[in-house]
Each structure stands twice: as structure tokens, then as C-alpha cells.
Scaffold this active site. Structure first.
Site, PDB file in Angstrom:
ATOM      1  N   THR A  23       0.808  -1.243   0.000  1.00 43.91           N
ATOM      2  CA  THR A  23       0.000   0.000   0.000  1.00 43.91           C
ATOM      3  C   THR A  23       0.830   1.277   0.000  1.00 43.91           C
ATOM      4  OG1 THR A  23      -0.133   0.093   2.413  1.00 43.91           O
ATOM      5  CG2 THR A  23      -1.893  -1.134   1.293  1.00 43.91           C
ATOM      6  N   TRP A  24       2.143   1.161  -0.230  1.00 42.21           N
ATOM      7  CA  TRP A  24       2.954   2.388  -0.219  1.00 42.21           C
ATOM      8  C   TRP A  24       2.452   3.313  -1.328  1.00 42.21           C
ATOM      9  CZ3 TRP A  24       8.982   2.746  -1.198  1.00 42.21           C
ATOM     10  CH2 TRP A  24       9.441   3.967  -0.686  1.00 42.21           C
ATOM     11  N   ASP A  52      -0.251  -5.183   3.400  1.00 45.44           N
ATOM     12  CA  ASP A  52       0.882  -4.567   4.088  1.00 45.44           C
ATOM     13  C   ASP A  52       0.743  -3.053   4.055  1.00 45.44           C
ATOM     14  OD1 ASP A  52       3.761  -4.739   5.144  1.00 45.44           O
ATOM     15  OD2 ASP A  52       3.898  -3.291   3.507  1.00 45.44           O
ATOM     16  N   TYR A  57       3.246   5.487   5.576  1.00 46.84           N
ATOM     17  CA  TYR A  57       2.694   5.692   4.235  1.00 46.84           C
ATOM     18  C   TYR A  57       1.605   6.760   4.266  1.00 46.84           C
ATOM     19  CZ  TYR A  57       5.063   1.196   3.478  1.00 46.84           C
ATOM     20  OH  TYR A  57       5.989   0.181   3.437  1.00 46.84           O
ATOM     21  N   GLN A 166      10.831  -8.259   6.757  1.00 47.11           N
ATOM     22  CA  GLN A 166      10.371  -7.731   5.466  1.00 47.11           C
ATOM     23  C   GLN A 166      11.517  -6.954   4.829  1.00 47.11           C
ATOM     24  OE1 GLN A 166       7.391  -4.263   4.148  1.00 47.11           O
ATOM     25  NE2 GLN A 166       6.284  -5.978   5.033  1.00 47.11           N
ATOM     26  N   TYR A 194       9.568  -7.079  -0.321  1.00 45.46           N
ATOM     27  CA  TYR A 194       8.932  -5.832  -0.775  1.00 45.46           C
ATOM     28  C   TYR A 194       9.525  -5.370  -2.104  1.00 45.46           C
ATOM     29  CZ  TYR A 194      12.501  -2.589   1.391  1.00 45.46           C
ATOM     30  OH  TYR A 194      13.618  -1.880   1.746  1.00 45.46           O
TER      31      TYR A 194
HETATM   32  N1  LIG Z   1       9.428  -2.336   4.655  1.00 41.60           N
HETATM   33  C1  LIG Z   1       9.838  -1.431   3.805  1.00 41.60           C
HETATM   34  O1  LIG Z   1      10.802  -0.679   4.059  1.00 41.60           O
HETATM   35  C2  LIG Z   1       9.154  -1.311   2.484  1.00 41.60           C
HETATM   36  C3  LIG Z   1       9.740  -0.570   1.448  1.00 41.60           C
HETATM   37  C4  LIG Z   1       9.092  -0.508   0.224  1.00 41.60           C
HETATM   38  C5  LIG Z   1       7.871  -1.162   0.061  1.00 41.60           C
HETATM   39  N2  LIG Z   1       7.296  -1.842   1.089  1.00 41.60           N
HETATM   40  C6  LIG Z   1       5.975  -2.518   0.939  1.00 41.60           C
HETATM   41  O2  LIG Z   1       6.044  -3.361  -0.207  1.00 41.60           O
HETATM   42  C7  LIG Z   1       5.011  -2.984  -1.112  1.00 41.60           C
HETATM   43  C8  LIG Z   1       5.458  -3.231  -2.535  1.00 41.60           C
HETATM   44  O3  LIG Z   1       6.594  -2.478  -2.862  1.00 41.60           O
HETATM   45  P1  LIG Z   1       6.543  -1.157  -3.773  1.00 41.60           P
HETATM   46  O4  LIG Z   1       5.203  -0.548  -3.718  1.00 41.60           O
HETATM   47  O5  LIG Z   1       7.718  -0.352  -3.361  1.00 41.60           O
HETATM   48  O6  LIG Z   1       6.879  -1.680  -5.231  1.00 41.60           O
HETATM   49  P2  LIG Z   1       6.326  -2.811  -6.202  1.00 41.60           P
HETATM   50  O7  LIG Z   1       5.210  -3.567  -5.612  1.00 41.60           O
HETATM   51  O8  LIG Z   1       7.514  -3.538  -6.699  1.00 41.60           O
HETATM   52  O9  LIG Z   1       5.793  -1.934  -7.425  1.00 41.60           O
HETATM   53  C9  LIG Z   1       4.633  -1.152  -7.381  1.00 41.60           C
HETATM   54  C10 LIG Z   1       4.481  -0.513  -8.763  1.00 41.60           C
HETATM   55  O10 LIG Z   1       4.328  -1.561  -9.737  1.00 41.60           O
HETATM   56  C11 LIG Z   1       3.146  -1.362 -10.474  1.00 41.60           C
HETATM   57  N3  LIG Z   1       2.531  -2.663 -10.734  1.00 41.60           N
HETATM   58  C12 LIG Z   1       1.984  -3.535  -9.846  1.00 41.60           C
HETATM   59  N4  LIG Z   1       1.500  -4.615 -10.464  1.00 41.60           N
HETATM   60  C13 LIG Z   1       1.764  -4.432 -11.788  1.00 41.60           C
HETATM   61  C14 LIG Z   1       1.499  -5.202 -12.945  1.00 41.60           C
HETATM   62  N5  LIG Z   1       0.898  -6.385 -12.879  1.00 41.60           N
HETATM   63  N6  LIG Z   1       1.900  -4.716 -14.155  1.00 41.60           N
HETATM   64  C15 LIG Z   1       2.539  -3.520 -14.230  1.00 41.60           C
HETATM   65  N7  LIG Z   1       2.799  -2.740 -13.170  1.00 41.60           N
HETATM   66  C16 LIG Z   1       2.423  -3.198 -11.944  1.00 41.60           C
HETATM   67  C17 LIG Z   1       2.251  -0.498  -9.622  1.00 41.60           C
HETATM   68  O11 LIG Z   1       1.419   0.269 -10.463  1.00 41.60           O
HETATM   69  P3  LIG Z   1      -0.127   0.568 -10.122  1.00 41.60           P
HETATM   70  O12 LIG Z   1      -0.143   1.174  -8.777  1.00 41.60           O
HETATM   71  O13 LIG Z   1      -0.536   1.462 -11.234  1.00 41.60           O
HETATM   72  O14 LIG Z   1      -0.857  -0.742 -10.156  1.00 41.60           O
HETATM   73  C18 LIG Z   1       3.250   0.371  -8.877  1.00 41.60           C
HETATM   74  O15 LIG Z   1       3.625   1.475  -9.670  1.00 41.60           O
HETATM   75  C19 LIG Z   1       4.771  -1.509  -0.774  1.00 41.60           C
HETATM   76  O16 LIG Z   1       3.591  -1.013  -1.351  1.00 41.60           O
HETATM   77  C20 LIG Z   1       4.820  -1.552   0.714  1.00 41.60           C
HETATM   78  O17 LIG Z   1       3.611  -2.071   1.239  1.00 41.60           O
HETATM   79  C21 LIG Z   1       7.936  -1.944   2.285  1.00 41.60           C
END
Ligand SMILES: NC(=O)c1ccc[n+]([C@@H]2O[C@H](COP(=O)([O-])OP(=O)(O)OC[C@H]3O[C@@H](n4cnc5c(N)ncnc54)[C@H](OP(=O)(O)O)[C@@H]3O)[C@@H](O)[C@H]2O)c1
Length: 280
Positions: A23-24, A52, A57, A166, A194
Site C-alpha cells: 500500500t505504499w 501490508d 505511508y 520484510q 517488498y
Molecule cells: N518495509 C519497507 O521498508 C518497504 C519498502 C518498500 C515497500 N514496502 C511494501 O512493499 C510494497 C510493494 O513495494 P513497492 O510498492 O515499493 O513496489 P512494487 O510492488 O515492486 O511496485 C509497485 C508498482 O508496480 C506497479 N505494478 C503492480 N503490479 C503491476 C502489474 N501487474 N503490471 C505492471 N505494473 C504493476 C504499480 O502500479 P499501479 O499502482 O498502477 O498498479 C506500482 O507502480 C509496498 O507497497 C509496501 O507495502 C515496504
């Protein structure tokens, strides 16, 4: 009812799905909110029940989006949230958790993580996690962005109840394969991966397109299937559209072959030797 998803086990024995929803950046814009809630709800419908989020966020805004998405179906969801290191003193962690519970409009967080190591002593955070567990405010606790030395320190402090670490993990960020990943698997602590599609930056890579084509799949599905190829690894992609949620859910049906894995290894080789944990 959604098809039951593949699961992995928390150290307590409780099963959790190996594919969740991030959900970031949700909750940052009023204009996108409706779509974000709809995407998370579509995910729940498909069995992507692990959601998550974090107090960080959108300054709590993402937790409010999650509250809206799980309204009326809280028991279906497994909510993960995180305390910021600057709040992670013993008293600060408890206060942060209470604020998160309010924004999430729930009486418990299923898994509560320390977002990354900060200056407050870890022992105080662990005491707070313990008190929150005893009070029923959180069901499990864990950590995030913990490198090997942090995990070892956690163990020395008696952190045996840790339910996840994570960390950043995807085809381009394979460093944990040298140390954190095998260590956690050996200690039966699931890794929550993540940014599994590197925030979208991975998806135009030729090697992913080639493997995807052979399976009539998409590059995102290949990237996710690669992360989830190992037992004990949970992927939490963030998807802001229902189309992306559906596409990601279907990654669970994709079985990468030995040849696919070898091709991906050649395109994204594991760099030699352990290195400091990368973070986003
Ligand atoms: N613990 C930590 O420090 C930490 C750090 C970073 C992230 N996180 C968690 O991990 C989650 C995931 O990481 P993230 O948000 O950084 O990156 P991610 O999930 O690798 O990428 C998200 C991006 O990918 C796009 N996307 C998703 N599914 C897709 C698909 N099937 N085809 C094309 N594009 C797609 C999304 O676009 P749309 O939104 O347009 O669908 C968004 O722009 C976060 O949201 C958060 O909850 C935790």
C-alpha cells in the site's frame, strides 16, 4: 469464495498467503482513493488477504485506505503495519500502535513490524511488542530491513518470536540470498519480499519479456513467480488498479521451469559475496 492460495507458515504455525498486497503511496491523493480501495477489495475477493501498510505511508493515510477496504470484512484480512524507528521506544511503540489501530478502525493488527533499525534500543521495542501481544492489540510481531547483524542481535535479545523480516527482494536485488534469506529460512522466519517488481522498473527487461512470452504470461507475473519460487518467501506487490491485482493474482498459477530460472539467472546474476542490505 476465492480459491485458497498457496500459503507459508509463520513460526506460530499460522498459515499466511504467499502473495499479498502492498500500500505504499496509497492514501496520498483524494482523487485515487476510490480506485485504491477498489483494488484492495478486488484483491481480497481473489484471496490476497495479506495487506501490508505502515504508519509512514501517506502519514497514516494508507492505513485509512486499508480501513475502508476491509470495512465489513475485517476477519478475512491479515493486516501488517509498521512502527517508524523514531517512534520505536517502549512507550512510543505502544502509542504508535494505538494510533494505527484507530486509523485502521480495528481492534488488532495481525502483524506489527519495526520498519527499520533506528536509535531507540531494540530491547525497548521488543518489550512494547510483548505488551501489545499480551493486550491483544497485535497478534504477531516482526522486523523490516534487518541485515544479518541486526537479526543476530535480535536473537541475542531473545527475539525468538519474530514472525517475519520484510526486506527488498526482486530479480535485481538478490543480495539477501547470501545471508539473510538462508538464515531466516533456517530459523523458519518467512521473508516478506517488498518491491517485488522493483516499483515497475524491472518490467521492460528483455529477459522477462522472453520468459513471459513462452508462458503466455506478463513480465510482472514472471517477476512475482520468481520471488515466490522459494518456500517461505511472501511477495507483496502494490497494485493500484483492479487489472494489475488480477494480473498479479494469476502469477501464482505460473510455474517457472528450470530453463526459465537459468535464463533469469543469466540476465540477473547474483553478485559475488555478501553485501550490506539494500533498502528502498
Ligand atoms: N518495509 C519497507 O521498508 C518497504 C519498502 C518498500 C515497500 N514496502 C511494501 O512493499 C510494497 C510493494 O513495494 P513497492 O510498492 O515499493 O513496489 P512494487 O510492488 O515492486 O511496485 C509497485 C508498482 O508496480 C506497479 N505494478 C503492480 N503490479 C503491476 C502489474 N501487474 N503490471 C505492471 N505494473 C504493476 C504499480 O502500479 P499501479 O499502482 O498502477 O498498479 C506500482 O507502480 C509496498 O507497497 C509496501 O507495502 C515496504
Amino acid at each position: 469464495m476465492p480459491q485458497p492460495l498457496s500459503t507459508t507458515k509463520l513460526p506460530s504455525g499460522e498459515p499466511v498467503p504467499v502473495l499479498g498486497q502492498g500500500t505504499w503511496h496509497m492514501g496520498e491523493s483524494a482523487r485515487d482513493r476510490k480506485n485504491e480501495v477498489a483494488a484492495l477489495r478486488a484483491g481480497l475477493d481473489l484471496g490476497l488477504t495479506l495487506i501490508d501498510t505502515a504508519e509512514m505511508y501517506a502519514n497514516g493515510g494508507a492505513e485509512e485506505v486499508v480501513a475502508e477496504a476491509v470495512a465489513g470484512r475485517r476477519d478475512e484480512a491479515f493486516i501488517v503495519s509498521k512502527v517508524l524507528p523514531e517512534n520505536a521506544t517502549e512507550r512510543g511503540t505502544i502509542a504508535a500502535c494505538e494510533r494505527s489501530l484507530k486509523r485502521l478502525r480495528t481492534d488488532r493488527i495481525d502483524l506489527y513490524l519495526l520498519h527499520w533499525r533506528g536509535s531507540p534500543p531494540l530491547a525497548g521495542t521488543l518489550k512494547a511488542f510483548d505488551a501489545l501481544m499480551r493486550g491483544g492489540k497485535i497478534r504477531h510481531w516482526g522486523v523490516s530491513n534487518f541485515d544479518m547483524s541486526d537479526m543476530e542481535q535480535l536473537w541475542d535479545l531473545g527475539g525468538r518470536g519474530c514472525a517475519t523480516n520484510q526486506v527488498l527482494y526482486n530479480l535485481r536485488r538478490r543480495g539477501i540470498e547470501h545471508d539473510v534469506l538462508p538464515w531466516c529460512r533456517q530459523h523458519k522466519i518467512p521473508i516478506m519480499a517488498y518491491s517485488p517488481v522493483e516499483q515497475g522498473r524491472l518490467l521492460d527487461h528483455r529477459a522477462l519479456a522472453d520468459v513471459a512470452k513462452a508462458h503466455n504470461a506478463t513480465p510482472a507475473q514472471v517477476a512475482l513467480a520468481w520471488v515466490m519460487r522459494l518456500d517461505g518467501v511472501i511477495a507483496i506487490p502494490k497494485a493500484g488498479t483492479i487489472a494489475h491485482v488480477k494480473e498479479n493474482r494469476a502469477a501464482l498459477d505460473l510455474r517457472l521451469t528450470k530453463d526459465d530460472l537459468a535464463a533469469l539467472d543469466r540476465a540477473f546474476p547474483l553478485a559475488a559475496g555478501p553485501r550490506p542490505l539494500e533498502m528502498l
